[in-house]
Design a protein around this motif. Structure first.
Motif, mmCIF file in Angstrom:
data_model
loop_
_atom_site.group_PDB
_atom_site.id
_atom_site.type_symbol
_atom_site.label_atom_id
_atom_site.label_comp_id
_atom_site.label_asym_id
_atom_site.label_seq_id
_atom_site.Cartn_x
_atom_site.Cartn_y
_atom_site.Cartn_z
ATOM 1 N N THR A 139 -3.816 3.064 -1.477
ATOM 2 C CA THR A 139 -4.093 2.062 -2.523
ATOM 3 C C THR A 139 -2.830 1.250 -2.785
ATOM 4 O OG1 THR A 139 -5.632 3.628 -3.528
ATOM 5 C CG2 THR A 139 -4.962 1.739 -4.861
ATOM 6 N N LYS A 140 -2.989 -0.031 -3.046
ATOM 7 C CA LYS A 140 -1.832 -0.853 -3.377
ATOM 8 C C LYS A 140 -1.260 -0.425 -4.726
ATOM 9 C CE LYS A 140 -2.783 -5.061 -0.750
ATOM 10 N NZ LYS A 140 -2.884 -6.549 -0.804
ATOM 11 N N LYS A 153 0.836 -1.191 0.000
ATOM 12 C CA LYS A 153 0.000 0.000 0.000
ATOM 13 C C LYS A 153 0.876 1.248 0.000
ATOM 14 C CE LYS A 153 -4.348 -1.572 2.019
ATOM 15 N NZ LYS A 153 -5.295 -1.437 3.159
#
Length: 410
Positions: free
Chosen positions: A100-101, A78
Motif C-alpha cells: 500500500t502507498k 508503496k
C-alpha cells in the motif's frame, strides 16, 4: 527337429532392445523438458518477485529490532517492508501495510509533504530528505511523525530506507506553548493599546505646561528652571514609553494581520521619507545619502510597512554612528528582486552578538553613541515585516568599522 517356440532369435532380441532404448530416450527428453520448464518457471518467479526480496543482511538487526518505525518504500511510495515498531505505531499489521502507498495512511493535509519527499529523493536525486507529517492510525487517531528517508541501491532499483519517529508528545507541547504565547501576545497587545492614549495625554500635558512656562512674563527663576528639567524628563520618558507601546502594537499587527501587498516604487517612498524624517540625524550632524538606479525599483509590500522597516533601519544606523559621519542608502534591482542596503560607518556589531540582533527583546541591544536607548524590538520588527512579504534580511558588520543591513524583496 527341435522346437523354438517361446525363444527369441538373436535378431529379435536386438530389435526389442532398440525399442526399449528409444522408449527410454523419449522419457529422458520428457524429463529434461519438464525440468527446463520448472527452471524457467522458477526464474520467472524470482524475476517477478525481485521487488519483494530486499537484501538488507547487514541491517537486519537494526531494521527489525529498532524501537523506531522502519520501512522501505519504492519510488511510487508503496511500502515494501516494515518492522514491528511501525506496525505498533500505526496499529496495522504487516499484511495491511505492505503493498500500500504510504500516502494511504497520511492525513490529507500532508499528502503534499510525501510528494515533496518523493520528488526530492527520486527526481532531484537528493540522497536523504526529512519531513514532519501527521499520520492516521487504524483506530482513527492522528499522530505526528518525523520521517527521514535515505536512498539506497537494491539490485537494479533505488529504494528509500525510511525511519519514522513518533513526535506526538513534542508537537502537542509545541502547540500548547504556541497557544500560551498567542494568549500572552494578545494580553500584551491589549495593555499596549490601553496605555497608548494615557501616555499621549501625559506627553501633551507636559508640552502645554512647558509652553505656558516659556510664555510667562515672569522672569525665569531657579524654580522655573527646575520645573523645566522635570518637564523635559516627563517628555523624554513619555516619548520613550510611547515608542515601546508603538512597537508592541506593531508586533501584534505584523504577526497576526493578513498579508496585503501592492506593487510600489521603493525609490519614491525613500525620497519622501528622507524629506520628512531626519530629526535624529540632524541632531548628530549625520548626513544621509541615497543612491538608486535610474530605473524604478518596485516591490510587493504595504507602504506603511516599508516605511516602518526603513525607519527602523535608519534609526539603528544613526543611533550607532558617531556625530558627523554618513549613512548611505542604496536601492537596486538584482535577479528581478529589489535590494535595499543601509550602510553606516559606526561602531559595528561584535561578531558574538550578530546572530541575536533580530530576536525579540534581543540581548544584543546596546546604547547608542550619544546615549540613545533601544527597545530591542526594532530589528525584530524589520525581520517580521520582511518575512511577511516573502523577503529576507541579513547583516554584515565589523566592530568599529561599520554595518550594512540588506533587505531583499520580491
Amino acid at each position: 527337429m527341435e522346437s523354438t517356440k517361446g525363444t527369441l532369435r538373436p535378431n529379435d532380441k536386438v530389435a526389442q532392445l532398440e525399442k526399449e532404448v528409444l522408449a527410454l530416450r523419449k522419457q529422458i527428453k520428457l524429463l529434461q523438458a519438464e525440468n527446463t520448464s520448472d527452471t524457467n518457471r522458477l526464474e520467472n518467479q524470482v524475476e517477478a518477485g525481485k521487488r519483494d526480496i530486499i537484501e538488507l543482511t547487514p541491517f537486519e538487526t537494526i531494521f527489525d529490532k529498532s524501537i523506531l518505525g522502519n520501512k522501505i518504500i519504492a519510488p511510487d511510495l508503496k511500502i515494501i517492508r516494515v518492522n514491528k515498531a511501525l506496525e505498533n505505531m500505526l496499529g496495522y499489521n504487516q499484511e495491511e501495510l505492505i503493498g500500500t502507498k504510504i500516502t494511504a495512511f497520511s492525513h490529507p493535509d500532508f499528502i503534499g509533504h510525501w510528494k515533496e519527499l518523493q520528488d526530492h529523493l527520486w527526481s532531484k536525486k537528493i540522497p536523504a530528505f526529512q519531513i514532519e507529517v501527521c499520520m492516521i492510525k487504524k483506530d482513527g487517531a492522528i499522530i505526528w511523525c518525523r520521517v527521514t528517508s535515505i536512498l539506497f541501491q537494491n539490485q537494479n532499483e533505488v529504494l528509500g530506507y525510511t525511519i519514522v519517529e513518533d513526535i506526538n508528545t513534542r508537537k502537542t507541547l509545541e502547540q500548547e506553548l504556541k497557544k500560551q504565547y498567542e494568549k500572552q501576545e494578545t494580553i500584551m497587545h491589549l495593555i499596549a493599546h490601553d496605555l497608548k492614549n494615557p501616555l499621549y495625554n501625559i506627553k501633551l500635558a507636559a508640552e502645554l505646561l512647558k509652553d505656558t512656562l516659556e510664555n510667562s512674563n515672569n522672569a525665569v527663576s531657579e524654580r522655573n528652571k527646575e520645573a523645566f528639567e522635570y518637564i523635559n524628563l516627563i517628555m523624554a520618558t513619555s516619548d520613550r514609553t510611547f515608542e515601546i507601546v508603538q512597537d508592541l502594537l506593531l508586533i501584534g499587527e505584523v504577526e497576526s494581520s493578513a498579508t496585503v501587498a501592492e506593487e510600489i516604487n521603493l525609490g519614491d517612498l525613500i525620497r519622501h521619507y528622507l524629506h520628512t524624517h531626519h530629526a535624529d540625524a540632524t541632531k548628530k550632524s549625520i548626513k544621509i545619502v541615497f543612491h538608486s538606479s535610474d530605473e524604478p525599483v518596485f516591490a510587493h509590500i504595504e507602504k506603511e510597512k516599508f516605511m516602518r522597516l526603513l525607519e527602523n533601519l535608519l534609526s539603528n544606523a544613526v543611533k550607532f554612528s558617531r556625530a558627523g559621519e554618513q549613512v548611505t542608502i542604496t536601492l537596486k534591482k538584482e535577479n528581478d528582486k529589489a535590494v535595499l542596503q543601509v550602510h553606516d560607518n559606526g561602531i559595528g556589531i561584535p561578531e558574538e552578538l550578530q546572530e541575536n540582533i533580530f530576536d525579540k527583546f534581543t540581548k544584543a541591544r546596546r546604547t547608542g553613541t550619544s546615549g540613545e536607548t533601544t527597545t530591542g524590538l526594532g530589528l525584530y520588527i524589520v525581520k517580521q515585516i520582511v518575512q511577511k512579504y516573502q523577503g529576507r534580511v541579513w547583516v554584515e558588520s565589523k566592530e568599529n568599522k561599520g554595518t550594512t543591513f540588506y533587505v531583499e524583496l520580491v
